[in-house]
Design a protein around this motif. Sequence first.
Motif, mmCIF file in Angstrom:
data_model
loop_
_atom_site.group_PDB
_atom_site.id
_atom_site.type_symbol
_atom_site.label_atom_id
_atom_site.label_comp_id
_atom_site.label_asym_id
_atom_site.label_seq_id
_atom_site.Cartn_x
_atom_site.Cartn_y
_atom_site.Cartn_z
ATOM 1 N N VAL A 110 -6.328 6.077 0.696
ATOM 2 C CA VAL A 110 -6.112 4.748 1.279
ATOM 3 C C VAL A 110 -7.214 4.435 2.287
ATOM 4 O O VAL A 110 -7.733 3.310 2.335
ATOM 5 C CB VAL A 110 -4.718 4.668 1.947
ATOM 6 N N SER A 155 1.803 3.161 5.230
ATOM 7 C CA SER A 155 2.854 3.528 4.274
ATOM 8 C C SER A 155 2.341 3.326 2.860
ATOM 9 O O SER A 155 1.583 2.388 2.578
ATOM 10 C CB SER A 155 4.105 2.670 4.485
ATOM 11 N N LYS A 156 2.753 4.224 1.961
ATOM 12 C CA LYS A 156 2.360 4.122 0.563
ATOM 13 C C LYS A 156 3.441 4.734 -0.312
ATOM 14 O O LYS A 156 3.885 5.850 -0.092
ATOM 15 C CB LYS A 156 1.033 4.847 0.325
ATOM 16 N N TYR A 201 4.777 5.382 -4.482
ATOM 17 C CA TYR A 201 4.496 5.411 -5.913
ATOM 18 C C TYR A 201 5.853 5.391 -6.600
ATOM 19 O O TYR A 201 6.524 6.414 -6.719
ATOM 20 C CB TYR A 201 3.713 6.664 -6.304
ATOM 21 N N THR A 242 -3.298 11.253 -0.458
ATOM 22 C CA THR A 242 -2.977 9.826 -0.510
ATOM 23 C C THR A 242 -3.513 9.110 0.717
ATOM 24 O O THR A 242 -4.094 8.019 0.627
ATOM 25 C CB THR A 242 -1.458 9.619 -0.614
ATOM 26 N N THR A 243 -3.325 9.715 1.884
ATOM 27 C CA THR A 243 -3.822 9.126 3.127
ATOM 28 C C THR A 243 -5.326 8.922 3.061
ATOM 29 O O THR A 243 -5.846 7.849 3.407
ATOM 30 C CB THR A 243 -3.468 10.033 4.316
ATOM 31 N N ASP A 246 -6.886 3.499 -2.912
ATOM 32 C CA ASP A 246 -5.516 3.006 -3.084
ATOM 33 C C ASP A 246 -5.239 1.967 -2.017
ATOM 34 O O ASP A 246 -5.780 2.050 -0.899
ATOM 35 C CB ASP A 246 -4.491 4.139 -2.954
ATOM 36 N N ARG A 247 -4.408 1.002 -2.337
ATOM 37 C CA ARG A 247 -4.015 -0.015 -1.357
ATOM 38 C C ARG A 247 -2.709 0.407 -0.682
ATOM 39 O O ARG A 247 -1.785 0.870 -1.352
ATOM 40 C CB ARG A 247 -3.819 -1.381 -2.027
ATOM 41 N N PRO A 248 -2.614 0.236 0.633
ATOM 42 C CA PRO A 248 -1.374 0.609 1.325
ATOM 43 C C PRO A 248 -0.272 -0.415 1.064
ATOM 44 O O PRO A 248 -0.556 -1.581 0.771
ATOM 45 C CB PRO A 248 -1.787 0.606 2.795
ATOM 46 N N ASP A 249 0.952 0.024 1.159
ATOM 47 C CA ASP A 249 2.090 -0.890 1.082
ATOM 48 C C ASP A 249 2.424 -1.453 2.453
ATOM 49 O O ASP A 249 3.130 -2.464 2.570
ATOM 50 C CB ASP A 249 3.311 -0.159 0.513
#
Length: 325
Positions: free
Chosen positions: A64, A26-27, A29, A60-61, A69-72
């Motif tokens: 990550v 999950s991510k 913004y 985005t995938t 990018d760091r995932p949530d």
Amino acid sequence: MTSTTDVTEAAGGGAAGGTVEVRGLSKRYGRTVAVDGLSFTVRPGRVTGLVGPNGAGKSTTMRVIVGLDRPDGGSALIGGVPYRELRRPVCAVGTTLEASAAHPGRSARDHLRWMARAAGLPGRRVAEVLELVGLASAARRAAGGFSLGMRQRLGIAAALLGDPPVLIFDEPVNGLDPEGVRWIRGLLRSLAAEGRAVLVSSHLMSELEGTADHLLVMGRGRLLADTGVRELLAASSGGRVEVRTAQRQEAMTVLAEAGATVAVSRQDAVTVSGLEAERIVELLTGAGVAFSGVAEHRASLEEAYMELTGGAAEFGALRTEEGQP
């Protein structure tokens, strides 16, 4: 590919294996959910297409997966290891997410030499990848003068430097001419045939026609399908038959009265569902309706994609992966 052992030894080893595993990813913004509980596996030995409309969450995938990018929530592993924990990332995974990152005043050769030196790779690898992507004759030219297609090729060369078991390409045909598109398709197939895991994103299904073995279809950050290309096309084709006839209206009337569902597909053709080809021939012949061809309909990837993402199937998940429900 060449020099796999030498490159890996020079780099001190890469990933433990050529598999990408995404679990519950999950991510966000701000208030926007870019990726929503995504799970899939990219396996070695095949080309996996990550497809969906713009804004589906594909880039985005990928960002990550490669640690940009760091995932949530959830995880993304390469050979069982998060990207940030890889000892020699360039020998574990190659990407084109930053394909235009070369300094405009630096030559293609010097750009790759700088990358190879930073990763502890042998210098001869630069010439090998430049030859592989068709840039050997442009090796001394400044990257700032490259066309978009040439920059794509340079990005692919950089991704291949460490001879990695995993390759992730974001819209790799963007900017390529028809010859370049054919080249990249052949390259992707050859890389998978060598046992690598190849993940390719695209918002155009037609770009993956004849290239991808497996498809991951995304929409609004969710996974809509995780399926083999053959299985998806077979499901979409759905036993339909295409009939070519100059007497379209007469054919439609005869076949509809026999219980078939008939739709116009072209000016001189109709698509029939609910009747076998042999029965269609019998009915049209018996009614004196002339026709020039009867053939089973084979859906294109574009058709299959449109059917999959429309109506009630918009957020459904289709899975045909071995060992998955």
